[in-house]
Design an enzyme around this catalytic site. Structure first.
Site, PDB file in Angstrom:
ATOM      1  N   LYS A   1     -48.728   1.170 -26.771  1.00 60.31           N
ATOM      2  CA  LYS A   1     -47.855   2.036 -25.970  1.00 60.31           C
ATOM      3  C   LYS A   1     -48.217   3.519 -26.134  1.00 60.31           C
ATOM      4  CE  LYS A   1     -43.852  -1.090 -26.093  1.00 60.31           C
ATOM      5  NZ  LYS A   1     -42.387  -1.156 -26.322  1.00 60.31           N
TER       6      LYS A   1
ATOM      7  N   ASN B   1     -42.087   1.949 -30.284  1.00 60.31           N
ATOM      8  CA  ASN B   1     -42.405   0.934 -31.293  1.00 60.31           C
ATOM      9  C   ASN B   1     -43.865   0.484 -31.224  1.00 60.31           C
ATOM     10  OD1 ASN B   1     -42.161  -0.541 -28.965  1.00 60.31           O
ATOM     11  ND2 ASN B   1     -40.708  -2.038 -29.762  1.00 60.31           N
TER      12      ASN B   1
ATOM     13  N   GLU C   1     -47.516 -11.577 -17.293  1.00 59.15           N
ATOM     14  CA  GLU C   1     -47.940 -10.236 -17.717  1.00 59.15           C
ATOM     15  C   GLU C   1     -49.461 -10.080 -17.639  1.00 59.15           C
ATOM     16  OE1 GLU C   1     -44.140  -9.478 -20.712  1.00 59.15           O
ATOM     17  OE2 GLU C   1     -46.162  -9.545 -21.563  1.00 59.15           O
TER      18      GLU C   1
ATOM     19  N   TYR D   1     -41.360  -4.378 -16.413  1.00 63.35           N
ATOM     20  CA  TYR D   1     -40.198  -4.645 -17.273  1.00 63.35           C
ATOM     21  C   TYR D   1     -38.997  -5.168 -16.469  1.00 63.35           C
ATOM     22  CZ  TYR D   1     -41.858  -2.649 -21.755  1.00 63.35           C
ATOM     23  OH  TYR D   1     -42.489  -2.420 -22.951  1.00 63.35           O
TER      24      TYR D   1
ATOM     25  N   HIS E   1     -46.370  -3.685 -27.400  1.00 63.95           N
ATOM     26  CA  HIS E   1     -45.628  -4.735 -26.692  1.00 63.95           C
ATOM     27  C   HIS E   1     -46.437  -6.016 -26.795  1.00 63.95           C
ATOM     28  CE1 HIS E   1     -43.533  -6.914 -23.506  1.00 63.95           C
ATOM     29  NE2 HIS E   1     -44.745  -7.301 -23.120  1.00 63.95           N
TER      30      HIS E   1
HETATM   31  P1  CMP Z   1     -40.941  -4.407 -25.848  1.00 63.80           P
HETATM   32  O1  CMP Z   1     -41.391  -5.535 -26.712  1.00 63.80           O
HETATM   33  O2  CMP Z   1     -41.980  -3.640 -25.124  1.00 63.80           O
HETATM   34  O3  CMP Z   1     -39.885  -4.967 -24.771  1.00 63.80           O
HETATM   35  C1  CMP Z   1     -38.893  -4.155 -24.196  1.00 63.80           C
HETATM   36  C2  CMP Z   1     -38.718  -2.851 -24.905  1.00 63.80           C
HETATM   37  O4  CMP Z   1     -37.476  -2.217 -24.725  1.00 63.80           O
HETATM   38  C3  CMP Z   1     -38.792  -3.066 -26.408  1.00 63.80           C
HETATM   39  O5  CMP Z   1     -40.119  -3.390 -26.777  1.00 63.80           O
HETATM   40  C4  CMP Z   1     -38.255  -1.738 -26.929  1.00 63.80           C
HETATM   41  O6  CMP Z   1     -39.290  -0.777 -27.112  1.00 63.80           O
HETATM   42  C5  CMP Z   1     -37.354  -1.264 -25.783  1.00 63.80           C
HETATM   43  N1  CMP Z   1     -35.944  -1.119 -26.162  1.00 63.80           N
HETATM   44  C6  CMP Z   1     -35.241   0.009 -26.122  1.00 63.80           C
HETATM   45  N2  CMP Z   1     -33.980  -0.205 -26.528  1.00 63.80           N
HETATM   46  C7  CMP Z   1     -33.878  -1.493 -26.846  1.00 63.80           C
HETATM   47  C8  CMP Z   1     -32.807  -2.324 -27.340  1.00 63.80           C
HETATM   48  N3  CMP Z   1     -31.604  -1.827 -27.585  1.00 63.80           N
HETATM   49  N4  CMP Z   1     -33.081  -3.624 -27.565  1.00 63.80           N
HETATM   50  C9  CMP Z   1     -34.316  -4.136 -27.302  1.00 63.80           C
HETATM   51  N5  CMP Z   1     -35.369  -3.401 -26.827  1.00 63.80           N
HETATM   52  C10 CMP Z   1     -35.142  -2.091 -26.610  1.00 63.80           C
END
Ligand code: CMP
Length: 133
Positions: free
Chosen positions: A9, A112, A126, A49, A115
């Site tokens: 990311k 984070n 995806e 998403y 993904h």
């Molecule tokens: P990802 O695995 O990319 O999938 C969706 C993303 O939403 C997740 O990682 C997080 O980076 C983001 N996100 C932000 N807020 C939340 C939340 N409260 N719970 C889960 N995902 C979140």
């Protein structure tokens, strides 16, 4: 062999963590069979998403994913989907197990760093989202 989609990311790309994160995949016996750098626009991020569109964080999430260059990869190994989720760690870096990518590199639940597809069905969707052939 199973395939999964991985994204490095914008927060990790901005901090030049691309090679470090790729080396974690390689050390864990994943083959990076396809990769490309892309900069999504907001509409692409919303499509990617879409599964989260009802969530309160959806708009911020799409703004974030389209905020900078990302590295998109197809990773391959036996049990690639589950094994990738194990080495990524929990979504929130605070909750991620030690030694996982999100624990080591993640900044917050939004930033984070990586993904990874969460199921076989989503992995197929995806992968075809980014790699049309
Ligand atoms: P990802 O695995 O990319 O999938 C969706 C993303 O939403 C997740 O990682 C997080 O980076 C983001 N996100 C932000 N807020 C939340 C939340 N409260 N719970 C889960 N995902 C979140």
């Amino acid at each position: 062999m199973e395939q999964t989609l991985s994204i490095i990311k914008p927060d990790a790309m901005e901090r030049n963590l691309e090679e470090k994160i790729k080396s974690v995949f390689i050390e864990n016996n994943f083959q990076i069979v396809k990769e490309k750098k892309v900069k999504l626009d907001k509409k692409d991020a919303e499509l990617f998403y879409k599964v989260h569109e009802a969530k309160p964080f959806y708009n911020d999430l799409c703004n974030y994913l389209s905020s900078g260059v990302i590295l998109v990869m197809v990773l391959e190994k036996d049990n690639a989907i589950l094994d990738n989720r194990k080495i990524m760690g929990a979504t929130n870096p605070i909750e991620a197990a030690s030694g996982t990518i999100r624990k080591i590199f993640g900044i917050s639940i939004d930033k984070n760093s990586v993904h990874g597809s969460d199921s076989k069905e989503n992995a197929e969707k995806e992968i075809s989202f980014f790699f049309k052939d």
